[in-house]
Design a protein around this motif. Structure first.
Motif, PDB file in Angstrom:
ATOM      1  N   SER A 130     -23.371 -33.564 -23.919  1.00  0.00           N
ATOM      2  CA  SER A 130     -22.694 -32.360 -24.402  1.00  0.00           C
ATOM      3  C   SER A 130     -21.580 -31.932 -23.459  1.00  0.00           C
ATOM      4  N   ALA A 150     -27.253 -23.189 -30.127  1.00  0.00           N
ATOM      5  CA  ALA A 150     -26.948 -23.703 -31.465  1.00  0.00           C
ATOM      6  C   ALA A 150     -25.497 -23.407 -31.837  1.00  0.00           C
ATOM      7  N   GLN A 151     -25.009 -22.222 -31.451  1.00  0.00           N
ATOM      8  CA  GLN A 151     -23.603 -21.893 -31.710  1.00  0.00           C
ATOM      9  C   GLN A 151     -22.674 -22.849 -30.974  1.00  0.00           C
ATOM     10  N   LEU A 191     -23.412 -25.988 -30.100  1.00  0.00           N
ATOM     11  CA  LEU A 191     -23.501 -27.287 -30.755  1.00  0.00           C
ATOM     12  C   LEU A 191     -22.740 -27.295 -32.081  1.00  0.00           C
ATOM     13  N   GLU A 192     -22.670 -26.132 -32.725  1.00  0.00           N
ATOM     14  CA  GLU A 192     -21.872 -26.035 -33.958  1.00  0.00           C
ATOM     15  C   GLU A 192     -20.389 -26.211 -33.659  1.00  0.00           C
ATOM     16  N   TRP A 199     -23.947 -29.683 -34.952  1.00  0.00           N
ATOM     17  CA  TRP A 199     -25.066 -28.902 -35.471  1.00  0.00           C
ATOM     18  C   TRP A 199     -25.354 -29.220 -36.936  1.00  0.00           C
ATOM     19  N   ASP A 200     -24.340 -29.497 -37.737  1.00  0.00           N
ATOM     20  CA  ASP A 200     -24.571 -29.823 -39.142  1.00  0.00           C
ATOM     21  C   ASP A 200     -25.395 -31.103 -39.286  1.00  0.00           C
ATOM     22  N   LEU A 248     -29.111 -29.884 -38.014  1.00  0.00           N
ATOM     23  CA  LEU A 248     -29.796 -28.808 -38.746  1.00  0.00           C
ATOM     24  C   LEU A 248     -30.828 -29.285 -39.770  1.00  0.00           C
ATOM     25  N   MET A 295     -31.041 -34.853 -31.653  1.00  0.00           N
ATOM     26  CA  MET A 295     -29.985 -34.203 -30.867  1.00  0.00           C
ATOM     27  C   MET A 295     -29.157 -35.231 -30.099  1.00  0.00           C
TER      28      MET A 295
END
Length: 404
Positions: free
Chosen positions: A15, A54-55, A57-58, A63-64, A67, A113
């Protein structure tokens, strides 16, 4: 010469590489991972991803993909009892939603992930080198030279160590740590159960340490089961009948028949805090900078907070024409992250010492405290916001769901 080298190809290292490359596509970035190329697919664990992470990763574009396999945590229950107690009273409950109605956390399989981050890294053109480890590094005035186990050397303006709590690079950099062993180990496994969990996570404070059940997709839950190290090793080595019998004594029968479906492993637990997060052309992130007790479920999320702060520091320095690897640049990242990390380390240490015992007066005080919090909605909302990472001032932009 590369602009940034990341050692450690787990979720924190990947990341970090993705965050910087996405915001500054002209920077050349490579990730060095000692494990073979497909080793990550054997990781059967799952992690709690808070709303702020999560925000991030979006924004990073993954994130999509994650999810559909993520299980929202819709409710949290906290109890305090002995294993032998016939009734396990509930002292504290949290509804798992933050202000915008989103769950304060999701449970995400690690393979999902890491797979999503690897795909995004490939799309962005990040080089991934598997099967080689770092053996040495030397910082110069303008670059750092990283020696690898295959005999090659790579150079970059900045080296980021995401190589875990026993970081070899941290030791090579001469960065000392404050650390101690709790004499506990965390047993991690996955169970199937007869009835649905309905998105409820539970943390049972038992004398040997917390026993947490965390909901996964379907009628499955991830366990983080803390025991004294000798007992944990005995349980992991025991046959299935003994292990499942001890598991049922702690899990209970509210979800029906249990079946262990994942590998069971025990990880020693302790506190490790790096005395410095940076050195010339060198930065620590994730567990290489801090290893904390899993009692709060914040270990991975601390790593994501490091990523957000480090990426913003690097990208903004690059946009201003500054040297991304200079100590002056990196000290902003260290200042940003050290207090939060120290605070969380102290918090988890105190909580573990407070709840991992069966001393009567302490039990009475902590249970009164939990009961008071349960009766104060404003205080409960504050704790949920803190746990979700959404009510903390000074968050990096990625954690607020904003691009760098």
């Amino acid at each position: 010469m590369m602009d940034m080298l990341v050692v450690g190809g787990g979720y924190v290292g990947l990341s970090a590489a993705v965050a910087v490359k996405q915001a500054a596509p002209h920077l050349e970035i490579a990730v060095i991972e000692a494990a073979p190329k497909e080793a990550w697919k054997r990781d059967g664990r799952a992690s709690a991803i808070i709303a702020a992470a999560a925000q991030m990763l979006e924004v990073l574009g993954v994130w999509d993909t994650i999810l559909p396999e993520a299980q929202p945590i819709t409710r949290m229950i906290i109890t305090d009892s002995k294993v032998s107690d016939p009734v396990r009273p509930v002292f504290l409950t949290f509804d798992g939603a933050v202000a915008d109605g989103k769950p304060f956390a999701h449970m995400v399989p690690n393979v999902v992930m890491v797979g999503a981050l690897l795909e995004q890294a490939a799309r962005l053109g990040i080089e991934i080198r598997n099967g080689v480890s770092a053996t040495s590094f030397r910082s110069g005035d303008t670059n750092v030279a990283l020696g690898l186990s295959d005999g090659s050397t790579m150079e970059a303006r900045l080296l980021v160590a995401c190589d875990g709590v026993r970081s070899k690079l941290r030791d090579m950099a001469g960065i000392k740590t404050v650390s101690w062993d709790y004499g506990q180990s965390g047993i991690v496994t996955t169970v199937e159960h007869e009835r649905p969990h309905e998105g409820t996570a539970e943390e049972h404070f038992l004398p040997a340490g917390p026993f947490a059940t965390l909901p996964l997709k379907g009628n499955r839950s991830s366990l983080v089961w803390t025991e004294r190290t000798d007992d944990a090793n005995r349980l992991v080595a025991a046959n299935d009948l003994v292990f499942e019998e001890e598991l049922e004594r702690r899990f209970g029968h509210k979800l029906g028949t249990l079946k262990v479906v994942g590998d069971r492993r025990a990880f020693p637990l302790g506190l490790t805090l790096a005395r410095a997060f940076v050195a010339p052309r060198f930065a620590l992130a994730g567990d290489a900078a801090h290893g904390i007790h899993p009692i709060s479920g914040q270990g991975l999320n601390l790593g994501f907070k490091d990523v957000a702060a480090l990426a913003e520091t690097i990208v903004e320095a690059d946009r201003l024409g500054l040297d991304i690897g200079s100590l002056n640049t990196l000290e902003r990242y260290e200042t940003w992250r050290r207090f939060d990390t120290f605070r969380m380390g102290v918090t988890t240490d105190v909580l573990n010492r407070l709840f991992s015992n069966d001393f009567g007066p302490i039990r009475a005080v902590r249970d009164i405290g939990l009961g008071l919090v349960d009766r104060l909605p404003g205080l409960k909302s504050y704790f949920i916001g803190q746990a979700a990472g959404t009510s903390q001032g000074g968050n990096p932009r990625l954690l607020e769901g904003q691009a760098i």
